[in-house]
Design an enzyme around this catalytic site. Structure first.
Site, PDB file in Angstrom:
ATOM      1  N   HIS A 252     -13.781 -12.537   8.013  1.00  0.00           N
ATOM      2  CA  HIS A 252     -14.536 -11.733   8.974  1.00  0.00           C
ATOM      3  C   HIS A 252     -13.596 -10.715   9.620  1.00  0.00           C
ATOM      4  O   HIS A 252     -12.458 -11.047   9.949  1.00  0.00           O
ATOM      5  CB  HIS A 252     -15.147 -12.648  10.034  1.00  0.00           C
ATOM      6  CG  HIS A 252     -16.256 -12.033  10.814  1.00  0.00           C
ATOM      7  ND1 HIS A 252     -16.071 -10.991  11.691  1.00  0.00           N
ATOM      8  CD2 HIS A 252     -17.592 -12.314  10.848  1.00  0.00           C
ATOM      9  CE1 HIS A 252     -17.228 -10.662  12.235  1.00  0.00           C
ATOM     10  NE2 HIS A 252     -18.170 -11.449  11.743  1.00  0.00           N
ATOM     11  N   ARG A 275     -21.150  -4.811  17.199  1.00  0.00           N
ATOM     12  CA  ARG A 275     -21.146  -3.587  16.383  1.00  0.00           C
ATOM     13  C   ARG A 275     -22.571  -3.082  16.168  1.00  0.00           C
ATOM     14  O   ARG A 275     -22.809  -1.888  16.070  1.00  0.00           O
ATOM     15  CB  ARG A 275     -20.455  -3.849  15.054  1.00  0.00           C
ATOM     16  CG  ARG A 275     -18.938  -3.916  15.191  1.00  0.00           C
ATOM     17  CD  ARG A 275     -18.269  -4.203  13.865  1.00  0.00           C
ATOM     18  NE  ARG A 275     -18.322  -5.613  13.517  1.00  0.00           N
ATOM     19  CZ  ARG A 275     -18.483  -6.076  12.292  1.00  0.00           C
ATOM     20  NH1 ARG A 275     -18.640  -5.245  11.282  1.00  0.00           N
ATOM     21  NH2 ARG A 275     -18.500  -7.376  12.068  1.00  0.00           N
TER      22      ARG A 275
END
Length: 620
Positions: A252, A275
């Site tokens: 990740h 995000r």
């Protein structure tokens, strides 16, 4: 063999357990930690679902076909959009899974976010707290309530019990051998088994699974708890189970780095939802590096290719307001920092303000024209104003998820290397491979747990009740020592109605596929211990609490109580580090952001040693 045994008390295991109960079966959950939850409680963005009531209410024109295409593209890393059968199960059962959580458990999943690789906003979460924690704890508390209200005749939970071996007779799995960590006893439980033990992303041993399949990743930190060592996979392999995609371990891009512990091996994860709300990834020169909403493998690859560390995740005022709870939580843990404006960020980066201002101005123009050199298509919370406040975190790639695992069929049945089912053995969650292919979409881990927890739970319940109706089970085993039976039972079968009724020994009939009526309590297993009696509490002030900050002597004040968490450090579901951050301090604000008021009284009353002088008392 009058029950189904679920190994693992995370979201997959709990989803399976509740489904078994709904189908008229009995269930015993084995959990090797002191508490249920596992990595499921750490999921920070939400649960995916296509064609849900929430999407329809918000006018989102999503479909299972589009979700399936997104899943297949991610699973093949963009090389193909041909879905697998397990992809289809995941996607087609996504809306029913979300609705089950909302309707059955009363969960708030009313907010939608768009994560990397998603064509539409389809990641569901509530207004506060991490969705993985909220969802998993709700199922855990509901399961506890069933045990509390009805005794152990329907449902049982054995904690600090590590499964070590599957028991097989004539090719059929009939139980599990386990170690009671509290007593050192080796015991047995009998019944068909669901393996829901999670992945192997914390198996850093030299001869471990991670070293054998992805030794190149051993230097990276992980977001996984230390219980993720591949136990279930290893047990299944010993019986000849197949495995798939073990080498595909997801890294990740946004592990959160605490500046005070830059080399920590276990990191918290920055939710991908940050995000989705418009967070930008900037390098050490204040420049964007990629499409922030690209797939995880792509974003990680771009960061590693550029090699301009440290990278930062930057949220504007508007983005932070949309996901305010997360920002406050990360800031409280020292993992995110508040800046009054972009000029302060420039100063920390050591670059001229005009350089960052140009980056943000260019991004605003890109968002307006939809012409991004990195191919970004979705822009949230623009334009970004250099003069407004920001939240910023240092981020780094981190081992996060194992796509590979046990080979399973569409019903969660465990398959051999020759693709034949192993009777009596099922699997769900991260330990099962093939569901996500080579790369998992954000928001699909919780979905995987619920969907395949329900699928495997239904399959195992059917296997149990079919076995009873066919006379394969005539009563509980006479050996084992695990206290697995509530007593003799009788069975009646009505072929014309295709109905099986099981009497579990208390006089209350249970019909296959029906809700189980309350039963009389059974004798507790040796793994189940009574809770300690309340003790007299002393009064302390914060000055005294502040003296207890070492690993072998840790006190924390919470909601007017003083807690000695020294013996609880290794048992804390959020990890030792989460407690040590608040050693010697009043952690009430941070505690209340994450927990229900009664969680300490219910699950760890022994840590309460006193009251805080001058504080208003309230139940923890």
């Amino acid at each position: 063999m009058s029950q189904v045994i679920v190994i693992g008390g995370g979201l997959a295991g709990l989803s399976a357990a509740h489904t078994i109960l709904e189908r008229g079966g009995r269930v015993c959950v084995l959990e090797k930690n002191s508490f249920c939850g596992g990595n499921s409680t750490k999921a920070t963005s939400g649960i995916n679902g296509a064609l849900t009531r929430v999407q329809i209410k918000n006018g989102i024109q999503d479909s299972t076909e589009v979700f399936l295409r997104d899943t297949a593209l991610s699973a093949s890393k963009g090389k193909s959009d041909v879905p697998s059968e397990l992809n289809r199960v995941l996607v087609n059962e996504s809306a029913p899974a979300v609705h089950w959580l909302i309707d059955r458990f009363g969960l708030d999943l009313s907010l939608l976010g768009r994560l990397g690789g998603a064509s539409f906003p389809r990641t569901h979460r509530g207004a506060e707290r991490f969705p993985g924690m909220v969802i998993t704890y709700c199922l855990m508390q509901t399961y506890d309530k069933i045990i509390e209200d009805e005794g152990t005749s329907r449902a049982r939970l054995l904690t600090r019990c590590r499964a070590t071996k599957l028991i097989q007779e004539n090719g059929t799995v009939v139980g599990v051998e386990y170690l009671n960590i509290k007593t050192g006893q080796t015991l047995k439980e009998y019944g068909p088994v669901i393996i829901a033990t999670g992945g192997f992303a914390s198996d850093f041993s030299k001869d471990g699974i991670l070293a054998s399949v992805r030794g190149d990743l051993l230097h990276l930190p992980t977001t996984n708890g230390d219980h993720c060592t591949g136990d279930g996979l290893k047990m299944a392999q010993e019986l000849g189970a197949g495995d798939i995609h073990l080498e595909y371990v997801q890294v990740h891009p946004t592990g959160l780095v605490n500046p005070a512990e830059p080399d920590a091996k276990v990191l918290f994860l920055a939710a991908e939802a940050l995000r989705g709300c418009g967070g930008l990834i900037l390098d050490n020169q204040g420049q964007r590096v990629c499409d922030e909403l690209g797939r995880r493998d792509y974003v990680t690859g771009e960061m590693q290719k550029r090699n301009k560390y440290p990278y930062r995740l930057v949220l504007s005022k508007a983005a932070a307001e949309e996901i305010e709870w997360h920002c406050k939580h990360y800031t409280g843990r020292g993992l995110m920092k508040y800046f009054k404006n972009g000029h302060e960020i420039s100063k920390e980066l050591g670059i001229p303000s005009r350089k960052l201002a140009k980056c943000l101005s260019d991004y605003n123009e890109i968002a307006r024209t939809k012409k991004d050199p990195y191919g970004k298509r979705f822009f949230a919370n623009t334009p970004i104003n250099m003069e407004e406040y920001f939240y910023v975190a240092i981020i780094t790639p981190v081992i996060h998820y194992c796509m590979g695992g046990i080979t399973i069929g569409n019903g969660g049945e465990v398959l051999t290397k020759s693709a034949q089912p192993i009777p009596g053995l099922f699997s769900a969650g991260e330990v099962a491979g093939g569901v996500h292919g080579l790369n998992r979409l954000g928001g699909s881990s919780l979905l995987d747990c619920v969907v395949f927890g329900r699928v495997s739970g239904a399959s195992a319940a059917k296997f149990l009740l079919d076995s009873i109706s066919q006379g394969a089970i005539t009563g509980p085993p006479s050996s084992g020592g695990g206290g697995g039976s509530a007593g003799p039972f009788t069975v009646s079968v009505d072929p014309s109605a295709n109905q099986i009724t099981v009497n579990w020994g208390s006089g209350a009939g249970v019909t296959s596929g029906a809700t189980v009526a309350p039963q009389a309590p059974a004798a507790a297993s040796s793994a189940e211990e009574p809770k300690p009696e309340p003790k007299e509490l002393l009064e302390y002030d914060l000055d005294e609490v502040a003296k207890h900050t070492s690993d072998d002597d840790v006190w924390i004040a919470v909601n007017g109580r003083v807690l000695d968490v020294t013996s609880f450090l290794d048992d804390h579901p959020g990890g030792k580090k989460a407690l040590m951050l608040y050693a010697g301090k009043d952690a009430s604000e941070e505690f209340n952001m994450l927990h229900e008021p009664d969680v300490v009284d219910k699950y760890a009353p022994e840590v309460i040693i006193g009251t805080l002088k001058g504080a208003t008392q309230s139940k923890l």
